[in-house]
Design an enzyme around this catalytic site. Structure first.
Site, PDB file in Angstrom:
ATOM      1  N   GLU A  58      70.222  38.692  66.998  1.00  0.00           N
ATOM      2  CA  GLU A  58      70.462  38.879  65.561  1.00  0.00           C
ATOM      3  C   GLU A  58      71.820  38.310  65.160  1.00  0.00           C
ATOM      4  O   GLU A  58      71.950  37.665  64.117  1.00  0.00           O
ATOM      5  CB  GLU A  58      70.365  40.360  65.185  1.00  0.00           C
ATOM      6  CG  GLU A  58      70.482  40.617  63.695  1.00  0.00           C
ATOM      7  CD  GLU A  58      69.350  40.015  62.880  1.00  0.00           C
ATOM      8  OE1 GLU A  58      69.657  39.384  61.833  1.00  0.00           O
ATOM      9  OE2 GLU A  58      68.182  40.155  63.261  1.00  0.00           O
ATOM     10  N   GLU A  65      72.674  30.895  60.492  1.00  0.00           N
ATOM     11  CA  GLU A  65      72.373  30.857  59.055  1.00  0.00           C
ATOM     12  C   GLU A  65      73.624  30.590  58.224  1.00  0.00           C
ATOM     13  O   GLU A  65      73.605  29.764  57.309  1.00  0.00           O
ATOM     14  CB  GLU A  65      71.714  32.162  58.617  1.00  0.00           C
ATOM     15  CG  GLU A  65      70.299  32.319  59.108  1.00  0.00           C
ATOM     16  CD  GLU A  65      69.662  33.629  58.672  1.00  0.00           C
ATOM     17  OE1 GLU A  65      70.343  34.457  58.032  1.00  0.00           O
ATOM     18  OE2 GLU A  65      68.474  33.817  58.972  1.00  0.00           O
TER      19      GLU A  65
END
Length: 116
Positions: A58, A65
């Protein structure tokens, strides 16, 4: 100083990513159930590895991102592919962690509920 940046990164992860809250809830739940059923050291090692792999995936997904959005703010097909692959890696880690969790936690939970 580096710990300060690391804790800042964790804060950013928790503030900016809704899925991080899901991972946090799952982490707390697994730890609570593991304590309740009295897991042994070996089982805790496997669960720790599984939990860590999800958080690692994660975190890396979020970093990818952020970097992709900074490098190419407009929609780009290759950036989309990179983000999708990174998200897929999180999914793989989460599925693997769930399987490990079920394999480790289900037998002692069943024994607790059935008296066996």
């Amino acid at each position: 100083l580096s710990f300060k940046h690391a804790f800042c990164g964790l804060q950013i992860l928790l503030i900016s990513q809704r899925n991080a809250w899901i991972h946090a809830a799952a982490t707390i739940g697994v730890i609570a159930v593991g304590g309740w059923v009295g897991l042994d050291r070996n089982d805790w090692c496997w669960l720790t590895l599984a939990i860590t792999s999800v958080w690692l995936a994660e975190g890396l997904n979020t970093a990818i991102e952020f970097l992709a959005d900074a490098a190419v703010p407009e929609i780009h097909p290759l950036i989309k592919k990179a983000k999708d692959v990174a998200a897929g890696a999180v999914l793989i880690a989460a599925i693997g962690a769930a399987v490990i969790g079920v394999l480790i936690l289900l037998p002692p939970m069943t024994a607790r509920f059935t008296g066996g």
